[in-house]
Design a protein around this motif. Structure first.
Motif, PDB file in Angstrom:
ATOM      1  N   VAL A   1      -1.103   9.787  -2.563  1.00 36.69           N
ATOM      2  CA  VAL A   1      -1.391   9.328  -1.198  1.00 36.69           C
ATOM      3  C   VAL A   1      -1.141  10.463  -0.208  1.00 36.69           C
ATOM      4  N   THR A   2      -0.031  11.140  -0.358  1.00 38.44           N
ATOM      5  CA  THR A   2       0.347  12.212   0.559  1.00 38.44           C
ATOM      6  C   THR A   2      -0.662  13.355   0.536  1.00 38.44           C
ATOM      7  N   ILE A   3      -1.087  13.748  -0.651  1.00 40.45           N
ATOM      8  CA  ILE A   3      -2.052  14.845  -0.773  1.00 40.45           C
ATOM      9  C   ILE A   3      -3.409  14.438  -0.200  1.00 40.45           C
ATOM     10  N   ALA A   4      -3.865  13.231  -0.515  1.00 37.69           N
ATOM     11  CA  ALA A   4      -5.154  12.760   0.009  1.00 37.69           C
ATOM     12  C   ALA A   4      -5.113  12.663   1.530  1.00 37.69           C
TER      13      ALA A   4
ATOM     14  N   LYS B   1      -1.490   3.617   7.534  1.00 34.11           N
ATOM     15  CA  LYS B   1      -0.972   3.008   6.295  1.00 34.11           C
ATOM     16  C   LYS B   1      -0.172   4.024   5.496  1.00 34.11           C
ATOM     17  N   ARG B   2      -0.683   5.257   5.432  1.00 34.92           N
ATOM     18  CA  ARG B   2       0.058   6.317   4.735  1.00 34.92           C
ATOM     19  C   ARG B   2       1.418   6.519   5.383  1.00 34.92           C
TER      20      ARG B   2
ATOM     21  N   VAL C   1       5.100   6.299   3.603  1.00 32.67           N
ATOM     22  CA  VAL C   1       5.977   7.464   3.519  1.00 32.67           C
ATOM     23  C   VAL C   1       7.261   7.280   4.327  1.00 32.67           C
ATOM     24  N   SER C   2       7.176   6.575   5.457  1.00 32.99           N
ATOM     25  CA  SER C   2       8.358   6.454   6.310  1.00 32.99           C
ATOM     26  C   SER C   2       9.158   5.181   6.065  1.00 32.99           C
TER      27      SER C   2
ATOM     28  N   LEU D   1      10.419  -1.442   2.955  1.00 34.55           N
ATOM     29  CA  LEU D   1      10.909  -2.124   4.144  1.00 34.55           C
ATOM     30  C   LEU D   1      10.393  -1.363   5.359  1.00 34.55           C
ATOM     31  N   ASP D   2       9.467  -1.995   6.096  1.00 33.10           N
ATOM     32  CA  ASP D   2       8.886  -1.360   7.269  1.00 33.10           C
ATOM     33  C   ASP D   2       9.962  -1.189   8.331  1.00 33.10           C
TER      34      ASP D   2
END
Length: 149
Positions: free
Chosen positions: A15-18, A80-81, A85-86, A104-105
């Motif tokens: 996900v991070t690379i894309a 969404k990414r 990640v956060s 957990l958002d």
């Protein structure tokens, strides 16, 4: 400390690379907002989307009409990414088995089960948006019609 399952870590990496690839093409599109330097745009969080939005407003209408929906899709996908990640990664079962991890958002405090397949779907969507933007940029550079999606 319990570890995230390898398949989850790998999926987050994809996900991070894309997302990075998508942000790079957005920064390139928006580079005229930074004196032509895409890397200056890329260096500021959130700026690739803002700069691309600004730049496409000044393109010929046939390209603008193609860019606008894809830039908005890209903005939503990058949000969404960011959430993935956060988010805080939570496992309440001491063994840390892969099926017990949740995101957990940090803003909404909503928990969501971690599913590597869902993360891979996000990766696919990020790459699809990047590829579509590359098609539009290529058409614009060649002063050609925008290919159908």
């Amino acid at each position: 400390m319990t570890r995230l399952p390898d398949e989850v870590v790998s999926a987050v990496g994809r996900v991070t690379i894309a997302a990075g690839d998508l942000e790079l093409i957005l920064a390139w599109i928006g580079a005229d907002q930074a004196g032509g330097n895409a890397f200056e745009v890329l260096a500021r969080p959130g700026e690739p989307v803002r700069a691309a939005r600004g730049s496409v407003e000044f393109t010929a209408s046939r390209y603008r009409e193609a860019y606008l929906p894809v830039v908005e899709i890209a903005a939503n996908l990058l949000a969404k990414r960011h959430a993935v990640v956060s988010a805080m990664w939570v496992s309440e079962i001491p063994d840390g088995s892969g099926q017990t991890w949740e995101l957990l958002d940090d803003r909404t405090h909503v928990r969501q089960l971690v599913d590597p397949r869902a993360l891979d779907e996000l990766t696919r969507q990020l790459l699809e948006a990047r590829n579509r933007l590359v098609e539009i940029v290529t058409a614009q550079l060649n002063n050609a019609p925008v290919p159908a999606p």
